[in-house]
Design a protein around this motif. Structure first.
Motif, PDB file in Angstrom:
ATOM      1  N   ILE A  71       0.856  -1.144   0.095  1.00  0.00           N
ATOM      2  CA  ILE A  71       0.005   0.172  -0.062  1.00  0.00           C
ATOM      3  C   ILE A  71       0.915   1.366  -0.115  1.00  0.00           C
ATOM      4  O   ILE A  71       0.545   2.433  -0.624  1.00  0.00           O
ATOM      5  N   SER A  72       2.239   1.075   0.640  1.00  0.00           N
ATOM      6  CA  SER A  72       2.948   2.409   0.489  1.00  0.00           C
ATOM      7  C   SER A  72       3.363   2.667  -0.712  1.00  0.00           C
ATOM      8  O   SER A  72       3.786   3.860  -1.064  1.00  0.00           O
ATOM      9  N   PHE A  73       3.297   1.794  -1.867  1.00  0.00           N
ATOM     10  CA  PHE A  73       3.934   2.124  -3.047  1.00  0.00           C
ATOM     11  C   PHE A  73       3.122   3.135  -3.824  1.00  0.00           C
ATOM     12  O   PHE A  73       3.607   4.014  -4.405  1.00  0.00           O
ATOM     13  N   PHE A  74       1.677   3.079  -3.533  1.00  0.00           N
ATOM     14  CA  PHE A  74       0.903   4.030  -4.268  1.00  0.00           C
ATOM     15  C   PHE A  74       1.181   5.414  -3.273  1.00  0.00           C
ATOM     16  O   PHE A  74       1.080   6.596  -3.797  1.00  0.00           O
ATOM     17  N   ILE A  75       1.079   5.291  -1.870  1.00  0.00           N
ATOM     18  CA  ILE A  75       1.207   6.704  -1.145  1.00  0.00           C
ATOM     19  C   ILE A  75       2.357   7.160  -1.584  1.00  0.00           C
ATOM     20  O   ILE A  75       2.371   8.699  -1.668  1.00  0.00           O
TER      21      ILE A  75
END
Length: 456
Positions: free
Chosen positions: A137-141
């Motif tokens: 999820i951090s990849f998109f953030i």
């Protein structure tokens, strides 16, 4: 001339200082992760190291996009055209969001498939998959925060970026300790805990960026900025950022292939390399910070059409970075006693530490020179194509095939293979120097939008 030189170095270190500090803290987080994962086990270190190459590749896309932002925004900052800078931010953010979403999808739904690219060790695949799913999820953030920070650097708000990333990275270290060791009554989570800590810190970083975004006076970002249409700037952004993205992707994929080679040479080499890289990253923060900081200064001056000043300052930047690279290599070599205290490795992995360290000392100096030329000097004038072509040829036509041939056909010892692939920086250095001397990279890539927009 002496006053000019003094002014350049003052400006350089005003920008480089915060960037170097940011890189130092980032490297310190990586080192802390290795040390803390050492308490979980050698397999945890090796698995997270291999899994992090997916994140590494994503970062290279973001770096390429950020380079496109900096190339254009720094020059428009020299013209004080903030409207164009805002539009560039919107263009970069939309593209980075799409890339981040793709990586997040793959890491969440197909983590084992990604891990199999780098190793055939079932234990490492299982552990690495847990990590990848946790950080997905951090990849998109990251899509928003990375591009926004690039814009802030372009308008010389480097200290603000350093504060943002420092807070996020320190939080990451603290949360890693909490989740790995089970502090404050929280159960020990091992590798899963590292992934959770990373994701939380990225969310906090995003929130801080959003708060800063509303307070920066020089430029104003609104929701409208993300959807603003400007065919001219879009064309320019694609023209200058795509080669930078291609350069980072080619270079990153090449390094990932090195990881594939090492991953199939054994977990001991992978574990030892992760420890050495943790120290190398600490030793290289100054020289790489100078490369990216210098690009901002030179880009601003090119946007203001101060070409003679650019030529003199580029020479000062290159000489300073060579000195910083040599200093970093010496510091790295002196860190040998520290390597044996960072993690509890088995006998074979421990044996690999010393030769890997000295090979990285040689590689670091070459990397410093190439980085300041490709990512600093050339990109300041919008010349990202050169690095793209050179890295494609040097890595994919020489180093990667040679590494695979030596490892899987000739079956040379792991250390020999490692030395061969890590000397790639010295292969391309002479070509970079020749291109630098030709001065074709010195270009003002801004446009007179008052005239051009009226015509359109």
């Amino acid at each position: 001339m002496q006053e000019e030189s003094r002014q350049f170095y003052k400006s350089l270190f005003t920008i480089v200082g915060p960037i170097a500090l940011q890189n130092l803290i980032s490297a310190a987080v990586g080192s802390a992760d290795v040390i803390m994962l050492g308490y979980v086990g050698q397999s945890a270190i090796a698995a997270v190291n291999l899994a992090s190459y997916i994140q590494f590749i994503l970062f290279l896309f973001f770096i390429g996009l950020s380079s496109g932002v900096v190339m254009l925004a720094a020059q428009y900052w020299g013209k004080q055209d903030t409207h164009s800078i805002e539009t560039i931010f919107g263009i970069g953010t939309k593209i980075s969001a799409g890339i981040g979403l793709i990586f997040a999808f793959l890491a969440f739904f197909f983590p084992q498939l990604l891990m199999k690219i780098f190793t055939n060790d079932e234990e490492l695949i299982k552990i690495g998959s847990v990590y990848l799913k946790g950080v997905s999820i951090s990849f998109f953030i990251l899509a928003f925060s990375q591009i926004y920070q690039a814009v802030l650097k372009s308008i010389e708000r480097v200290r603000t970026v350093t504060v943002i990333t420092t807070l996020a990275l320190l939080l990451d270290i603290g949360l890693n300790a909490v989740f790995i060791f089970g502090v404050f009554g929280i159960p020990k989570m091992g590798v899963r805990g590292v992934a959770i800590a990373t994701t939380i810190s990225r969310v906090i970083e995003f929130l801080i960026c959003a708060i800063v975004c509303a307070r920066v006076k020089e430029i104003h970002f609104r929701l409208e900025t993300l959807f603003r249409k400007d065919a001219v700037l879009l064309k320019d952004f694609v023209r200058y950022s795509l080669p930078a993205i291609g350069n980072e992707a080619v270079w990153g994929a090449g390094w990932s292939m090195y990881a594939v080679i090492m991953g199939h040479l054994g977990a001991d080499l992978v574990a030892a390399n992760s420890v050495v890289n943790a120290v190398r990253n600490l030793a290289s923060v100054l020289c790489f910070g100078m490369a990216y900081g210098g690009a901002i200064i030179l880009g601003k001056q090119m946007g203001a059409n101060q070409m003679e000043l650019v030529e003199r300052n580029a020479s000062r930047l290159v000489k300073s970075t060579i000195f910083a690279g040599a200093l970093g290599a010496v510091i790295l070599g002196l860190c040998r006693p520290i390597l044996f205290r960072i993690a509890d490795l088995n006998e074979q992995a421990t044996y690999f530490l010393t030769p890997l360290l000295y090979i990285n000392c040689i590689s670091l100096l070459g990397a410093a020179i190439n980085t300041v030329l490709i990512c600093g000097v050339f990109r300041a004038g919008g010349d990202a194509k050169w690095g793209f072509v050179l890295d494609t040829i040097s890595m994919w036509a020489v180093s990667v095939p040679l590494g695979f041939f030596c490892a899987f056909v000739l079956h040379l010892p792991p250390l020999v293979v490692y030395l061969i692939v890590y000397l790639d920086e010295w292969e391309k250095m002479i070509f970079n120097v020749v291109h630098y001397k030709r001065k074709k990279w010195m270009k003002n890539i801004t446009r007179n939008f008052d005239a051009e927009r009226t015509e359109s």
